[in-house]
Design a protein around this motif. Structure first.
Motif, short mmCIF file in Angstrom:
data_model
loop_
_atom_site.label_atom_id
_atom_site.label_comp_id
_atom_site.label_asym_id
_atom_site.label_seq_id
_atom_site.Cartn_x
_atom_site.Cartn_y
_atom_site.Cartn_z
N TYR A 89 0.85 -1.17 0.00
CA TYR A 89 0.00 0.00 0.00
C TYR A 89 0.90 1.23 0.00
O TYR A 89 1.94 1.26 0.66
CB TYR A 89 -0.91 0.03 1.24
N ASP A 90 0.46 2.28 -0.77
CA ASP A 90 1.24 3.51 -0.81
C ASP A 90 0.97 4.35 0.42
O ASP A 90 0.24 3.94 1.32
CB ASP A 90 0.96 4.27 -2.11
N LYS A 91 1.56 5.56 0.40
CA LYS A 91 1.45 6.41 1.58
C LYS A 91 0.05 6.95 1.77
O LYS A 91 -0.28 7.51 2.81
CB LYS A 91 2.44 7.57 1.51
N HIS A 92 -0.81 6.80 0.75
CA HIS A 92 -2.21 7.22 0.88
C HIS A 92 -3.10 6.06 1.29
O HIS A 92 -4.32 6.15 1.19
CB HIS A 92 -2.72 7.82 -0.44
N ASN A 93 -2.51 4.96 1.72
CA ASN A 93 -3.22 3.76 2.17
C ASN A 93 -4.07 3.17 1.05
O ASN A 93 -5.15 2.60 1.29
CB ASN A 93 -4.11 4.08 3.39
N GLN A 94 -3.58 3.32 -0.18
CA GLN A 94 -4.24 2.72 -1.35
C GLN A 94 -3.41 1.53 -1.82
O GLN A 94 -2.19 1.53 -1.77
CB GLN A 94 -4.37 3.74 -2.48
#
Length: 927
Positions: A89-94
């Motif tokens: 998951y990326d830093k945007h929680n996606q």
């Protein structure tokens, strides 16, 4: 056999410890093994995810999905089937990339509401483990930016780790532990069986032998070879059996001998029982005859002996020589000793045979209740209370029962209601509950608007010698026996008494009585035929008083028109022709009543006034204002009927006492203080004829209050009073009030030597002895106020025909003396005598309590002092003398044993006064 035998106990004590220890050890090792497997799986997962997070940093920083996916896919394949899925998951929680997309992929995502993981996180579930590790931009040559010298968080990697292998290992270990425990229990059962077989079998054999011995087979013995404790038990049982056989033989011989002796003894006892039964019957007959004789002779024994003692003491008061005085003292002493013996015998006879029996005589019920209400009405009127008697028209007048005890019930309840009510009204209601054949059940209630009774006080109200107010300075007094006596009387009449009350909300006593119909109605018949022809206009603002008039009008079939306010009164007067009945409650303010009498007279109407007062002066003033008749509330139905048909006897018309010539009054303001209502009423009546203004109060505290508010020319102060005595009140008035220089006269019945000097030394100015004589009172007023201004009042306007003369004299009641004490005012004399009768309910129980040592001497002195004051104005000279002797003796010696004869003589004299009262009232009714 016990509930748990020896065999069961062996099994329990052998198997249970093994089972418990095995379970505990298996549980411990299983739990420990499971923890180790979980920790191993978690550690293995951490070792996989943390390097993977480092390796994924370059691909994630460059946003290269293929590179990251290749990295996690390789790891997934190598660790399958331990790893179910890996996601980045990326830093945007996606979701950036995943190795295995499935429907539960969202389980790998961190909670959106929480910050991204800053360190490795582990979430343990029953069948899986979720691990999350942060991905930092800290690799060399990374394109990610730095913030405040710290690497930037690029995202996180999440991995779902399966626990299938760990769960399989846990199940295997648990199964092995369970089999080990079961094997240990099986071994314990085998050992327990062997132990039970070698221990319980011999004991079972011995129990059977003991049971055979118990059944009487004393030749039974324990066989076999046993060692240790079992051998000792075997020898003990065999020895016991042998001893029992020997004792059994001896016992048979003893029983044969005892049986022979018992036969002879039973024959002797049977003869003695016959003799005792004959003696018992003779003793019972003797005791019965003794009890009947003592019960019948109680009055005959005590009365002449009390006479001997009383007249011996009277003779001692006359001039005697030494020999005569010595002889009389010997007579008195011997008589006292004899009286003490007789009293002991009489008390014993009362315990054996003395019970109250109700009479069954025919009487007029309405007249009986009217007598009680009329007797107590002045007490209620003095407190400005509205007293009403409501008798349902369905209640029969002719009944059979005990009228005296019925009057005692109503007197106790109504007297209490008046005592504990300071304002408002009191209502006596009587209704018919059931009428079946000759049997009648009546319900009566006495309701008041007084101080009420709390729940705690109600709990002890019907207990002997218990009162709601138990403080030292009780405001209301009393012995606490009235309600107990009332309850017992009601129960003997087949009913029960109940109480409903709340503090400051009044009280309601209700009870049922069972009576019988009389064969004839006693008392003079009412002029019903003449009453049916009358038309009546009734003005009565008080609704209960109006209800009484309405009930009588309905019963007599009168044509009645009722009004309750001024407007209705004016409208009714315009069209009415007949007799007007005007009710008035406030006898201190008669102007509104005079106005209505004038209005009725202008319409040529005859006027009958019902006023809440028994004062003859008030009645005469109303008659002088134009009323034809003036009757007191509560309404007496006979007097009301006679007044309506103009068939009233001369003495029914309320007239002032014998008219006097012009009377000289002094313009003086006098304060009279006395706790006895009879004394206060009489002294007020006397003072009203001698001075212009009289104020009264019933205790020292009230006297102080009035002395601070107003100035008086003279104060008459009773000495012994509740709340605050006369001496204390006098001293406080002297210290601080408007009457520091006002002459204060002590009024007391004490006649002890040195009493006057003691009172004068304590602050009073003079001494006036009870009973008060009008001439002595007049002389005292002139002595202390010689310069008072004189007011001459002419009583010609009040001149009326003198009251019917009444001659009634016996040893217990002198009506001539009563009239003298009441200043020749027959109405006042009757009031004084009525108040004395009310005091019987207090003094009689107090005498019994004192004799039984249930009442304190000091408290009885207060009671006898009040009683003595009432006797002084009622023509009961002997009763007064006995009370004075008892009070003075108690004050001097404080010994009850020395005055027991006088106490018993006082009880007899009270009974004589009651009988004289019946004769007096009968003579009054016939005159």
């Amino acid at each position: 056999m016990t509930k748990y035998g020896l065999r069961a106990r062996v099994y329990i004590l052998t198997i249970i410890p093994t089972l418990v220890v095995g379970i505990l050890l298996a549980s411990y090792f299983t739990f420990n093994r499971n923890q180790q497997l979980d920790n191993f799986v978690i550690e293995q997962g951490v070792n996989v995810i943390e390097p993977l997070a480092i390796a994924a940093e370059i691909g994630l920083s460059r946003y290269n999905r293929e590179k990251v996916k290749a990295l996690i896919s390789v790891t997934h394949r190598k660790m399958s089937p331990l790893i179910k899925s890996i996601a980045v998951y990326d830093k945007h929680n996606q979701l950036f990339v995943t190795s295995n997309y499935h429907r539960n992929i969202r389980l790998l995502q961190s909670d959106p509401k929480l910050p991204l993981p800053q360190s490795t996180q582990v979430e343990i579930y029953p069948d899986r483990i979720i691990l999350r590790a942060p991905i930092w931009a800290e690799a060399e040559g990374s394109f990610a930016a730095f913030s405040d010298g710290k690497p930037e968080l690029l995202g996180y990697i999440s991995m779902q780790y399966n626990k299938d292998r760990a769960l399989l290992l846990q199940f295997r270990d648990t199964t092995v532990a369970l089999f080990i425990v079961l094997f240990g229990v099986l071994i314990s059962v085998l050992f327990a069986f062997q132990l039970s077989k070698h221990v319980t079998q011999p004991i079972t054999n011995m129990v059977k032998i003991v049971d055979r011995i118990r059944q009487g087979r004393l030749d039974a013995r324990v066989e076999g070879s046993y060692t240790g404790e079992l051998g000792l038990l075997k020898h003990g049982i065999n020895s016991m059996a042998k001893s029992l056989a020997e004792y059994h033989e001896e016992m048979h011989q003893s029983i044969d001998q005892a049986t022979s002796d018992l036969r002879e003894t039973l024959e002797q006892i049977e003869i003695q029982n016959i003799e005792l039964d004959i003696a018992k019957k003779e003793a019972q007959q003797g005791a019965k005859a003794k009890s009947e004789f003592l019960a019948n002779m109680s009055h005959e024994l005590r009365t002449p002996l009390n006479g001997v003692i009383g007249f011996a003491r009277q003779l001692l008061k006359t001039p005697l020589n030494n020999n005569q005085a010595d002889y009389l003292l010997t007579i008195e002493k011997s008589a006292n000793n004899l009286l003490a013996i007789i009293n002991d015998i009489l008390d014993f006879s009362k315990l054996e045979a003395g019970k109250l029996k109700l009479e069954r005589i025919e009487f007029n019920f309405r007249d009986t209740i009217n007598d009680v209400v009329t007797l107590l009405a002045p007490s209620a009127q003095d407190k400005h209370l509205e007293l009403n008697l409501l008798i349902d028209p369905d209640v029969p007048e002719g009944l059979r029962g005990d009228p005296l005890r019925l009057q005692q019930i109503f007197t106790n309840l109504l007297g209490n209601a008046i005592k504990f009510t300071h304002q408002g009204e009191i209502t006596v209601s009587i209704t018919l509950v059931k009428k079946q054949g000759q049997q009648v059940v009546l319900n009566a209630s006495v309701q008041d608007s007084g101080i009420g009774i709390s729940k705690e006080q109600q709990a002890q109200l019907f207990q002997a010698f218990k009162q709601a107010d138990t403080s030292i300075n009780r405001e209301y007094g009393g012995t606490g026996l009235g309600l107990v006596i009332t309850q017992k009387l009601v129960q003997q009449m087949g009913g029960d008494i109940t109480l409903e009350s709340e503090p400051e909300q009044g009280s309601s006593f209700s009870f049922d009585v069972h009576l019988e119909l009389a064969n004839m109605v006693l008392g003079a018949p009412l002029p019903l035929n003449a009453l049916r022809k009358l038309s009546l206009l009734s003005y009565e603002p008080h609704h209960l008083s109006q209800k009484v008039i309405n009930g009588l009008a309905q019963q007599w079939q009168l044509n009645l028109q009722s009004v309750s306010d001024q407007q209705q009164w004016q409208q009714a007067l315009a069209e009415f022709n007949g007799t007007a009945v005007i009710g008035h409650s406030d006898w201190n303010s008669l102007e509104p009543l005079y106005q209505k009498i004038t209005e009725a007279k202008q319409k040529q109407l005859e006027v009958i006034v019902l006023v809440n007062s028994s004062d003859p002066d008030v009645h005469q003033a109303i008659i002088d204002a134009g009323a034809k008749y003036c009757l007191s509330k509560p309404l007496n139905h006979r007097k009301f009927a006679q007044a309506l048909v103009d068939d009233l006897q001369e003495d029914v018309r309320v007239i002032s006492p014998i008219s006097r010539a012009s009377r000289v009054k002094l313009q003086l303001k006098v304060l009279a203080v006395d706790d006895n209502a009879a004394n206060l009423k009489l002294i007020s009546a006397m003072l009203n004829e001698l001075v212009s203004q009289v104020d009264t109060c019933s205790n020292g505290l009230e006297a102080i209050t009035k002395a601070e508010e107003q100035h008086y020319d003279l104060i008459l102060m009773d000495i012994q009073m509740p709340i605050l005595d006369g001496i204390s009140a006098t001293q406080k008035i002297r210290k601080q009030s408007r009457n520091q220089q006002t002459p204060i006269i002590a009024v007391t019945a004490h006649a002890l030597a040195g009493e006057k000097e003691q009172l004068l030394a304590q602050g009073v100015d003079d001494y006036l002895a009870k009973p008060i004589d009008e001439s002595s009172l007049e002389k005292l007023i002139h002595r202390w106020q010689p310069n008072a201004k004189q007011l001459t009042t002419n009583n010609k306007g009040l001149t009326a025909k003198p009251s019917t003369s009444l001659e009634f004299e016996n040893s217990s009641l002198s009506w001539k003396l009563a009239m003298q004490r009441a200043n020749n005012n027959q109405s006042l004399a009757l009031d004084m005598f009525g108040m004395l009768q009310e005091s019987f309910d207090e003094i009689e129980p107090a005498i019994q309590q004192l004799l039984n040592q249930q009442l304190d001497v000091d408290e009885f002195v207060l009671i006898i002092h009040r009683f003595r004051g009432g006797c002084a104005y009622s023509g009961c000279q002997r009763l007064e003398d006995l009370s004075a002797t008892i009070e003075d003796s108690l004050r001097q010696a404080h010994q009850v044993t020395e005055i027991e004869p006088e106490l018993l003589e006082l009880s007899d004299e009270i009974d004589k006064v009651k009988q004289a009262a019946k004769q007096l009232y009968q003579q009054l009714a016939e005159s």
